[in-house]
Design an enzyme around this catalytic site. Structure first.
Site, PDB file in Angstrom:
ATOM      1  N   GLY A  49       0.865  -1.172   0.000  1.00  0.00           N
ATOM      2  CA  GLY A  49       0.000   0.000   0.000  1.00  0.00           C
ATOM      3  C   GLY A  49       0.900   1.219   0.000  1.00  0.00           C
ATOM      4  N   GLU A  50       0.658   2.103   0.903  1.00  0.00           N
ATOM      5  CA  GLU A  50       1.488   3.309   1.006  1.00  0.00           C
ATOM      6  C   GLU A  50       2.072   3.329   2.419  1.00  0.00           C
ATOM      7  OE1 GLU A  50       2.372   5.415  -1.393  1.00  0.00           O
ATOM      8  OE2 GLU A  50       3.630   6.273   0.179  1.00  0.00           O
ATOM      9  N   SER A  51       3.377   3.150   2.519  1.00  0.00           N
ATOM     10  CA  SER A  51       3.975   2.965   3.843  1.00  0.00           C
ATOM     11  C   SER A  51       3.803   4.179   4.755  1.00  0.00           C
ATOM     12  CB  SER A  51       5.453   2.599   3.721  1.00  0.00           C
ATOM     13  OG  SER A  51       6.153   3.563   2.961  1.00  0.00           O
ATOM     14  N   CYS A  81       6.076  -5.354   0.396  1.00  0.00           N
ATOM     15  CA  CYS A  81       6.198  -4.031  -0.233  1.00  0.00           C
ATOM     16  C   CYS A  81       6.127  -2.911   0.825  1.00  0.00           C
ATOM     17  CB  CYS A  81       5.163  -3.891  -1.337  1.00  0.00           C
ATOM     18  SG  CYS A  81       5.652  -2.651  -2.547  1.00  0.00           S
ATOM     19  N   ARG A 108      13.101   3.117  -0.832  1.00  0.00           N
ATOM     20  CA  ARG A 108      11.701   3.223  -1.297  1.00  0.00           C
ATOM     21  C   ARG A 108      11.643   3.560  -2.767  1.00  0.00           C
ATOM     22  NH1 ARG A 108       7.922   7.326   1.463  1.00  0.00           N
ATOM     23  NH2 ARG A 108       6.340   6.267   0.223  1.00  0.00           N
ATOM     24  N   ILE A 136       5.429  -3.379  -7.581  1.00  0.00           N
ATOM     25  CA  ILE A 136       4.624  -2.174  -7.830  1.00  0.00           C
ATOM     26  C   ILE A 136       5.229  -1.028  -7.018  1.00  0.00           C
ATOM     27  CG2 ILE A 136       2.317  -1.148  -7.751  1.00  0.00           C
ATOM     28  CD1 ILE A 136       1.194  -4.034  -7.600  1.00  0.00           C
ATOM     29  N   ARG A 137       5.904  -0.145  -7.683  1.00  0.00           N
ATOM     30  CA  ARG A 137       6.623   0.951  -7.004  1.00  0.00           C
ATOM     31  C   ARG A 137       7.324   0.398  -5.761  1.00  0.00           C
ATOM     32  NH1 ARG A 137       3.781   4.578  -4.868  1.00  0.00           N
ATOM     33  NH2 ARG A 137       1.834   3.451  -4.942  1.00  0.00           N
ATOM     34  N   HIS A 172       4.513  -8.233  -4.456  1.00  0.00           N
ATOM     35  CA  HIS A 172       3.137  -8.522  -4.012  1.00  0.00           C
ATOM     36  C   HIS A 172       2.797  -9.986  -4.308  1.00  0.00           C
ATOM     37  CE1 HIS A 172       1.274  -4.476  -3.222  1.00  0.00           C
ATOM     38  NE2 HIS A 172       2.434  -4.131  -3.742  1.00  0.00           N
ATOM     39  N   GLU A 174       0.232 -11.554  -3.351  1.00  0.00           N
ATOM     40  CA  GLU A 174      -1.215 -11.795  -3.277  1.00  0.00           C
ATOM     41  C   GLU A 174      -1.909 -11.593  -4.613  1.00  0.00           C
ATOM     42  OE1 GLU A 174       0.319  -9.135  -2.397  1.00  0.00           O
ATOM     43  OE2 GLU A 174      -0.890  -7.371  -2.835  1.00  0.00           O
TER      44      GLU A 174
HETATM   45  N1  GLN Z   1       5.915   2.823  -2.868  1.00  0.00           N
HETATM   46  C1  GLN Z   1       5.111   2.405  -1.754  1.00  0.00           C
HETATM   47  C2  GLN Z   1       5.644   2.978  -0.445  1.00  0.00           C
HETATM   48  O1  GLN Z   1       6.620   3.617  -0.439  1.00  0.00           O
HETATM   49  C3  GLN Z   1       5.050   0.902  -1.648  1.00  0.00           C
HETATM   50  C4  GLN Z   1       4.326   0.357  -2.844  1.00  0.00           C
HETATM   51  C5  GLN Z   1       3.579  -0.895  -2.577  1.00  0.00           C
HETATM   52  O2  GLN Z   1       3.341  -1.300  -1.456  1.00  0.00           O
HETATM   53  N2  GLN Z   1       3.149  -1.495  -3.648  1.00  0.00           N
HETATM   54  O3  GLN Z   1       5.037   2.772   0.558  1.00  0.00           O
END
Ligand code: GLN
Length: 195
Positions: A49-51, A81, A108, A136-137, A172, A174
């Protein structure tokens, strides 16, 4: 004896997909949204997600400190992630004040914008055959301290580590349709099998 229950941190990000896989593997699951939800779980998955968002919510909801204590006391945890970033004690070279229970530095968004998302098939320690890895990113693990064991690499970068009962992966698991990473967590990491 009551059946074990796997908690999934459900503040933000891809938690539902993890729950679905756990259920398909015959596990009981519960969503962790408040500190009371930590009670009685046998392990925890911290999704992607977004840390920064998940970290902020963990602090605001008072989950951060009790969770750290539980992990320090051996609660098995899998961070994927953003979850990996939250477990690292150093992010982009700066000391982390999130969960920070694994001595490692993660970078990151390490693959840049152009190569933001990609899929690779790589080896994973303890799993037979190649494992599909969706990035994913994603972060990667730049350096790690004593006792941290590498379990996966991609293009020469470390993208998976194990530190006692903590598993942190950059990709990921999942969304690939392959449940072997979850099975590895449930059957090896949770059982305390050494590398
Ligand atoms: N780029 C996101 C972060 O810095 C992590 C991306 C992800 O969990 N798919 O939190």
């Amino acid at each position: 004896m009551s059946k074990r229950r796997i908690g999934v941190l459900a503040l933000q990000g891809a938690f539902y997909e993890h729950e679905r896989i756990l259920v398909s593997l015959g596990e009981d699951t519960s969503e962790v949204r408040r500190k009371e939800d930590l009670k009685g779980i046998s392990a925890l998955i911290i999704p992607g997600g977004e840390s920064t968002t998940i970290g902020k919510l963990l602090r605001e909801l008072d989950i951060l400190d009790p969770l750290k204590v539980m992990i320090d006391n051996g609660l098995p945890v899998m961070g994927t992630c953003a979850g990996e970033i939250l477990l690292a004690d150093s992010v982009d070279g700066r000391k982390s004040d999130y969960i920070a229970t694994i001595p490692m530095n993660v970078r990151r968004n390490a693959y840049g914008r152009q190569l933001g998302s990609f899929i690779a098939n790589e080896d994973f320690y303890g799993i037979d055959g190649k494992v599909p890895m969706c990035f994913i990113r994603a972060p990667y693990i730049e350096s790690a301290g004593q006792g941290v064991r590498v379990v996966a690499r991609c293009n020469g970068r470390v993208v998976g580590v194990r530190y006692d009962s903590q598993l942190a992966i950059s990709f990921h698991p999942e969304i690939s349709g392959d449940t072997r990473i979850h099975s590895y967590f449930l059957n090896s990491v949770m059982q305390g099998q050494s590398l």
